[in-house]
Design a protein around this motif. Structure first.
Motif, PDB file in Angstrom:
ATOM      1  N   VAL A   1       0.853  -1.198   0.000  1.00  0.00           N
ATOM      2  CA  VAL A   1       0.000   0.000   0.000  1.00  0.00           C
ATOM      3  C   VAL A   1       0.887   1.246   0.000  1.00  0.00           C
ATOM      4  CG1 VAL A   1      -0.171   0.101   2.521  1.00  0.00           C
ATOM      5  CG2 VAL A   1      -1.974   1.094   1.137  1.00  0.00           C
ATOM      6  N   GLU A   2       0.405   2.298  -0.622  1.00  0.00           N
ATOM      7  CA  GLU A   2       1.080   3.595  -0.529  1.00  0.00           C
ATOM      8  C   GLU A   2       0.705   4.214   0.816  1.00  0.00           C
ATOM      9  OE1 GLU A   2       3.216   5.617  -2.364  1.00  0.00           O
ATOM     10  OE2 GLU A   2       3.527   3.880  -3.662  1.00  0.00           O
ATOM     11  N   ILE A   3       1.690   4.490   1.637  1.00  0.00           N
ATOM     12  CA  ILE A   3       1.470   5.079   2.956  1.00  0.00           C
ATOM     13  C   ILE A   3       1.564   6.595   2.824  1.00  0.00           C
ATOM     14  CG2 ILE A   3       2.350   5.264   5.320  1.00  0.00           C
ATOM     15  CD1 ILE A   3       3.565   2.426   4.863  1.00  0.00           C
TER      16      ILE A   3
ATOM     17  N   LEU B   1       6.049   3.525  -0.251  1.00  0.00           N
ATOM     18  CA  LEU B   1       5.468   2.201  -0.447  1.00  0.00           C
ATOM     19  C   LEU B   1       5.659   1.340   0.794  1.00  0.00           C
ATOM     20  CD1 LEU B   1       4.149   0.074  -2.274  1.00  0.00           C
ATOM     21  CD2 LEU B   1       6.445  -0.506  -3.083  1.00  0.00           C
ATOM     22  N   GLY B   2       4.571   0.812   1.314  1.00  0.00           N
ATOM     23  CA  GLY B   2       4.606  -0.189   2.373  1.00  0.00           C
ATOM     24  C   GLY B   2       4.483  -1.544   1.696  1.00  0.00           C
ATOM     25  N   LEU B   3       5.520  -2.351   1.738  1.00  0.00           N
ATOM     26  CA  LEU B   3       5.512  -3.644   1.060  1.00  0.00           C
ATOM     27  C   LEU B   3       4.543  -4.612   1.723  1.00  0.00           C
ATOM     28  CD1 LEU B   3       9.355  -4.052   0.519  1.00  0.00           C
ATOM     29  CD2 LEU B   3       7.646  -3.267  -1.136  1.00  0.00           C
TER      30      LEU B   3
END
Length: 98
Positions: free
Chosen positions: A35-37, A59-61
């Motif tokens: 998700v894009e944080i 980017l949160g992997l």
């Protein structure tokens, strides 16, 4: 019952999985997608600083999460669960139905 590889494929398909051999009742895994944080979402100041330094998003992997319990028995979430060798070699994996 499934092998570990089958459990991983189930996670990728959006399913929750558990092992028959786990001691804790109600424990299971799911895959939290990437998700894009955004900075405004961050309550963790260290993370917020990194996001701001990256222009306001980062980017949160994706990661495997576990629903479990802490040492006192309280319900808890473990982000970034890692399989033990026993977990990987066992063939007692089960897909949970919602």
């Amino acid at each position: 019952m499934l092998k570990f590889g089958d459990a991983i494929e189930a996670l990728k398909a959006g399913k929750k999985v558990t092992r028959k051999g786990w001691n804790g009742k109600g424990m299971f895994l799911w895959l939290k997608p990437a998700v894009e944080i955004k900075a405004e979402w961050c309550k963790d100041e260290a993370l917020k600083k990194l996001v701001v330094e990256n222009g306001g998003t980062i980017l949160g992997l994706g990661t495997i999460c576990m629903y479990t319990h802490d040492g006192t028995g309280r319900k808890a979430i473990l982000t970034g669960w890692l399989a033990s060798q026993s977990d990987m070699l066992m063939e007692d994996w089960i897909i949970l139905e919602d």
